[in-house]
Write a protein that holds these residues in place. Structure first.
Motif, PDB file in Angstrom:
ATOM      1  N   ILE A   1       0.818  -1.212   0.000  1.00  0.00           N
ATOM      2  CA  ILE A   1       0.000   0.000   0.000  1.00  0.00           C
ATOM      3  C   ILE A   1       0.852   1.262   0.000  1.00  0.00           C
ATOM      4  N   THR A   2       2.072   1.189   0.529  1.00  0.00           N
ATOM      5  CA  THR A   2       2.951   2.360   0.570  1.00  0.00           C
ATOM      6  C   THR A   2       3.412   2.801  -0.810  1.00  0.00           C
ATOM      7  N   THR A   3       3.246   1.960  -1.844  1.00  0.00           N
ATOM      8  CA  THR A   3       3.661   2.351  -3.199  1.00  0.00           C
ATOM      9  C   THR A   3       2.564   3.095  -3.939  1.00  0.00           C
ATOM     10  N   HIS A   4       1.357   3.123  -3.393  1.00  0.00           N
ATOM     11  CA  HIS A   4       0.232   3.716  -4.105  1.00  0.00           C
ATOM     12  C   HIS A   4      -0.088   5.131  -3.648  1.00  0.00           C
ATOM     13  N   ILE A   5       0.802   5.706  -2.853  1.00  0.00           N
ATOM     14  CA  ILE A   5       0.640   7.073  -2.388  1.00  0.00           C
ATOM     15  C   ILE A   5       2.034   7.659  -2.206  1.00  0.00           C
ATOM     16  N   ILE A   6       2.206   8.941  -2.484  1.00  0.00           N
ATOM     17  CA  ILE A   6       3.542   9.539  -2.441  1.00  0.00           C
ATOM     18  C   ILE A   6       3.732  10.290  -1.122  1.00  0.00           C
ATOM     19  N   PRO A   7       4.970  10.342  -0.621  1.00  0.00           N
ATOM     20  CA  PRO A   7       5.203  10.904   0.715  1.00  0.00           C
ATOM     21  C   PRO A   7       4.853  12.376   0.824  1.00  0.00           C
ATOM     22  N   GLU A   8       4.962  13.137  -0.271  1.00  0.00           N
ATOM     23  CA  GLU A   8       4.641  14.560  -0.207  1.00  0.00           C
ATOM     24  C   GLU A   8       3.164  14.805   0.085  1.00  0.00           C
ATOM     25  N   GLU A   9       2.329  13.774  -0.092  1.00  0.00           N
ATOM     26  CA  GLU A   9       0.904  13.903   0.214  1.00  0.00           C
ATOM     27  C   GLU A   9       0.586  13.648   1.678  1.00  0.00           C
ATOM     28  N   ILE A  10       1.508  13.034   2.410  1.00  0.00           N
ATOM     29  CA  ILE A  10       1.233  12.617   3.783  1.00  0.00           C
ATOM     30  C   ILE A  10       1.400  13.801   4.738  1.00  0.00           C
ATOM     31  N   ALA A  11       0.318  14.138   5.452  1.00  0.00           N
ATOM     32  CA  ALA A  11       0.386  15.209   6.443  1.00  0.00           C
ATOM     33  C   ALA A  11       0.866  14.679   7.788  1.00  0.00           C
ATOM     34  N   LYS A  12       0.441  13.473   8.149  1.00  0.00           N
ATOM     35  CA  LYS A  12       0.899  12.866   9.394  1.00  0.00           C
ATOM     36  C   LYS A  12       0.607  11.371   9.354  1.00  0.00           C
ATOM     37  N   ILE A  13       1.294  10.632  10.212  1.00  0.00           N
ATOM     38  CA  ILE A  13       1.067   9.195  10.375  1.00  0.00           C
ATOM     39  C   ILE A  13       0.624   8.955  11.817  1.00  0.00           C
TER      40      ILE A  13
END
Length: 699
Positions: A121-133
Motif C-alpha cells: 500500500i505504501t507504493t500507491h501514495i507519495i510521501p509529499e501527500e502525507i500530512a501525518k502518520i
C-alpha cells in the motif's frame, strides 16, 4: 461481491437523503465545515484511542524526498522490510504485513497484487501527500477493522478551509546517490459550499551505491495523480470523494526473483458525515472505497532468462466500507457502534517458456502456465461496539468488542493443490476485544494501561500460494486453507509527561511504553520433508515449506523517549526501541524481529530555519529465526544531518546528508539478493552517503 459494494453505496446515498433538512438556512460568510473522520487521533484525550502516537510535520519539515515507507524509519519502534528501493513494508514491534492494519484517511485500503509484495500500500501514495502518520500501538480499539498488531493510518493533506480561493504548491527534490528526482504540483480551490484539491507527482529513482561503492539494482519510475472533491450539504453534513491513480514503471527489485514491468493502481473512496444530530445520537459516518491493482512482472533482465522466460500478470481488487453511529445515552458514556466490510479478490498466472531442462537445451522450448492466486477471495464482515466511560474528570475507561465473519474460497485451484486439501468455501467466526484505562494523574502526567485481544485470519498468501518463493529464504511456500486465525493477547502500560525547568533549560518531556504479548496459532512457514519443490527440482533446497500454526510464541519489549528543550529553540532527544520474540515450538526467535535500536538527535527550530543531527545506533542481531532463512546481522552506526530554511515568504528549502560517514551495512529485516548477476544470496545493502535537496513554493 458487487452486491456488497452496491449495498454500501445505496446505504450511503440513503443516509445523505435522510440527513437533508427541509428548510436549510443559508450559511454565513464564515465557513463551518463538518470534519470527516479521516483522522483517528484528534488531540482530544477523552475520545482518542489509548496508547497512540503521531508523527507529523512532514509538510513543514521535510528536507529530502523519500519513499512513503521510509517515513517510518524516524518513528520509534518501527523498522522497514526492504526488497529494493520500491517494495518496502513497515514493521512495528516485529509485526508486519497483514498483522498491521495499514490504511489511509481513516479506512481506505489498497491490497497488493504481487505475491512477493512488490506493490504494498505504501507504493500507491507519495510521501509529499502525507500530512501525518497515526499509530495505535496494539489491538486497543475495535472501530477500524480487524486489528492484530496495531493500526497505522496515513493521513493525506486536506484543504485549508479558512482560506478561500485558489492556492497551491509546487515542489522538487533531488538525490545525488542514484541521480534521483521527485516533483509534485498541487492546486486547491475553496468555496463556502465546496472544495477541490488536485495533485500530480513524478518520481524517477536510479540505482544507488552502497557504502562500498557497489551499485544496487533498485531503479524505478512512478507517476501519480489525485483529485479530492468535498461538498458541504448543510452546516452539519459533508460528503467527499477522493480519486487517485498511481503508475509504477520499470521497477528493479534487488531481493526478488523478478522485476516489475508495470504496476497500475486505481483507488476511489467516498466519505459522508452527518454531525450534531441530537442529544443522544451525535453523529453518523460512512465510508466506501474501491481499489484495483494491475501488476506485471518478468525476469527479462535476470540471469535465469537464458534458461527460462517468465512473465506473471496478476491483479487485486479491494472493496470495503464502514458505517458508524456515535451516540451518548448517558452524560458520562460515549458509544461508537457500527459495521464494516472488506473484500479482497486476486487472480492471475505466470507463463514460463522453458529453454533448458535438467541441464539440457531443449530443441523446442516448452510453455507452462502456472496459477498464482488460483482465483481466490477473502471477505470480512465486522460488527463492533466501543464504549468510553468517564470514571472521573481525569479517568476514562474504554471497552470494546468486535465480531468478524470471514469467508474465504479458492475457485480455480491447481490440480496438485486440490489434491492436498479438501477445498471448499470456509467461514470463520472471530471475536476480539479490548479494555483500557487512561488517567491524567496531573496536567503534566498521563498514565495508560491496556489489554487487547486481536484476531487475524490467514491472508491469501498463507492460505492459497502454491509452490512460490515468497519468503526471505529460497524455499518454495505452499498455502494452507485450514489455518486457524492468529490471536494476539497483548498487555501494555505506558506513560508520558513533561516538567518545566529553569536556568536555561525550558522543558523535559518523556514517553514510555512496555508491552507483553502471547500468541495463539501464530502462522509461519515450516519445512515439510514429505513435499519436494515443484519448479526447478534440481535446485536447493529440495523440500518445500507449508504454512502452519504454532502452539506457543510470545514477544515483549519497550519504546522509550526522553527530550530536553533548552535555550528556547534547542533540543536533545534520545529514543530506544527493543523487541524480544520467542517461537517455543522451534526454540528460536520469531522471524523479522528487529535488533535493539537507539537514536540520539540534537537540533534547533526557529520560525525561518531549523536543523538537526541524528545518530543511529543499531545493535547486532544474533537472536534469529534460522528456519526462516535469517542470518546474524552485525551492528552499525550512521549519522544523518538535515537543514531547512525559508529564505523568502512561502518558499522552503531543505538540504540533507544521509549516512554521512558512508557506512556499508544492511538492516536485519532486508531480504537477500535473488536471481541477480554478480550477487550472492546475502542481504541487500543500504545506500552509502547521500546528498539531497528539496525545494517547495506555496501560493
Amino acid at each position: 461481491m458487487k452486491t456488497l459494494y452496491s449495498v454500501l453505496l445505496c446505504m450511503l446515498i440513503s443516509m445523505v437523503s435522510f440527513g437533508q433538512q427541509p428548510n436549510e438556512t443559508k450559511q454565513d460568510t464564515t465557513k463551518t465545515v463538518t470534519i470527516l473522520d479521516e483522522v483517528i487521533i484528534t488531540g482530544n484525550k477523552k475520545n482518542d484511542p489509548v496508547l497512540t502516537s503521531v508523527k507529523n510535520n512532514y509538510v513543514e519539515k521535510i528536507v529530502q524526498p523519500k519513499n512513503v515507507a521510509d517515513l517510518f524509519n524516524s518513528i520509534n519502534g518501527f523498522s522497514v522490510i526492504k526488497r529494493g528501493n520500491y517494495a518496502i513494508d513497515p514493521s512495528f514491534r516485529a509485526a508486519q504485513y497483514e498483522q498491521l492494519n495499514i490504511q489511509y484517511d481513516g479506512g481506505t485500503k489498497a491490497m497488493h497484487a504481487c505475491p512477493n509484495r512488490m506493490d504494498p500500500i505504501t507504493t500507491h501514495i507519495i510521501p509529499e501527500e502525507i500530512a501525518k502518520i497515526e499509530i495505535i500501538k496494539g489491538p486497543y480499539t475495535v472501530r477500524y477493522g480487524a486489528t492484530f498488531g496495531g493500526i497505522v493510518n496515513m493521513v493525506t493533506q486536506k484543504p485549508d478551509y479558512e482560506d478561500y480561493g485558489v492556492h497551491g504548491k509546487v515542489s522538487a527534490g533531488y538525490e545525488i546517490n542514484g541521480n534521483s528526482l521527485v516533483n509534485l504540483a498541487q492546486l486547491q480551490y475553496i468555496k463556502d459550499k465546496y472544495d477541490i484539491v488536485a495533485n500530480v507527482g513524478y518520481r524517477d529513482f536510479g540505482n544507488y551505491e552502497d557504502g562500498n561503492g557497489v551499485e544496487i539494482p533498485s531503479s524505478f519510475r512512478s507517476t501519480d495523480y489525485g483529485i479530492k472533491l468535498g461538498y458541504n450539504i448543510s452546516e452539519n453534513q459533508r460528503i467527499q470523494a477522493h480519486w487517485r491513480q498511481s503508475f509504477g514503471r520499470d521497477v528493479l527489485h534487488a531481493a526478488l526473483p523478478m522485476d516489475t514491468e508495470y504496476d497500475n493502481s486505481s483507488i476511489i473512496s467516498l466519505d459522508y458525515k452527518l454531525d450534531h444530530i441530537g442529544t443522544i445520537v451525535k453523529s453518523l459516518t460512512a465510508k466506501t472505497y474501491y481499489s484495483y491493482v494491475d501488476h506485471l512482472m518478468t525476469n527479462t533482465n535476470r540471469p535465469s532468462f537464458m534458461m527460462m522466460e517468465a512473465s506473471s500478470a496478476v491483479d487485486a481488487t479491494t472493496i470495503g466500507g464502514k458505517l458508524e453511529l456515535s451516540w451518548k445515552p448517558l452524560e458520562k458514556l460515549n458509544l461508537f457502534s457500527g459495521i464494516d466490510a472488506m473484500h479482497i479478490a486476486r487472480d492471475g498466472g505466470r507463463t514460463r517458456l522453458v529453454k533448458i531442462m535438467n541441464g539440457n537445451v531443449l530443441p523446442m522450448p516448452m510453455i507452462f502456465n502456472d496459477k498464482v492466486w488460483q482465483d481466490s477471495y477473502i471477505t470480512d464482515l465486522g460488527l463492533f461496539t466501543e464504549a468510553k466511560y468517564n470514571l472521573s474528570s481525569h479517568t476514562i475507561l474504554t471497552a470494546g468488542i468486535r465480531y468478524d465473519n470471514v469467508v474465504s474460497d479458492i475457485q480455480d485451484p491447481e490440480d496438485d493443490f486440490a489434491a492436498m486439501y479438501d477445498l471448499k468455501k470456509r467461514t470463520e467466526h472471530n471475536i476480539s476485544g479490548t479494555i483500557s484505562i487512561k488517567k491524567a494523574v496531573s496536567d503534566k502526567f498521563l498514565l495508560e494501561v491496556a489489554y487487547g485481544r486481536g484476531v487475524r485470519s490467514a491472508n491469501m498468501i498463507e492460505r492459497y500460494i502454491n509452490h512460490f518463493n515468497v519468503g526471505q529464504d529460497p524455499y518454495e511456500y505452499i498455502g494452507n486453507p485450514d489455518l486457524k486465525a492468529e490471536v494476539n493477547n497483548q498487555f501494555e502500560i505506558g506513560f508520558k509527561g513533561r516538567e518545566d525547568l529553569k536556568n536555561g533549560f525550558n522543558r523535559f518531556k518523556y514517553d514510555a511504553s512496555f508491552f507483553y504479548a502471547f500468541f495463539e496459532n501464530y502462522i509461519v512457514g515450516i519445512v515439510d520433508p514429505t513435499i519436494t519443490r515443484k519448479f526447478n527440482p534440481m535446485a536447493e533446497p529440495t523440500n518445500a515449506k507449508v504454512f502452519r500454526n504454532l502452539e506457543e510464541s510470545y514477544k515483549t519489549g519497550f519504546e522509550i523517549m526522553a527530550e530536553i528543550d533548552f535555550l528556547n529553540d534547542f533540543y536533545f532527544k534520545t529514543e530506544f526501541a527493543y523487541v524480544y520474540a520467542k517461537n517455543k515450538d522451534l526454540s528460536e526467535s520469531l522471524p523479522l524481529t528487529p535488533p535493539f535500536t537507539t537514536r540520539l538527535s540534537v537540533g534547533f527550530e526557529k520560525e525561518k530555519y531549523w536543523a538537526n543531527v541524528q545518530y543511529n545506533i543499531i545493535s547486532k542481531q544474533d537472536d534469529i529465526s534460522r528456519n526462516f532463512g535469517e542470518t546474524e546481522t552485525d551492528g552499525y552506526q550512521t549519522l544523518d544531518v538535515r537543514f531547512g530554511v525559508k529564505p523568502i515568504e512561502n518558499t522552503t528549502f531543505g538540504f540533507a546528508v544521509i549516512n554521512v560517514f558512508d557506512e556499508a551495512y544492511n538492516n536485519h529485516l532486508n531480504f537477500s539478493f535473488t536471481n541477480q548477476e554478480n550477487f550472492g544470496r546475502t542481504p541487500i545493502t543500504e545506500p552509502g552517503r547521500n546528498f539531497s535537496a528539496f525545494l517547495q513554493y506555496r501560493f
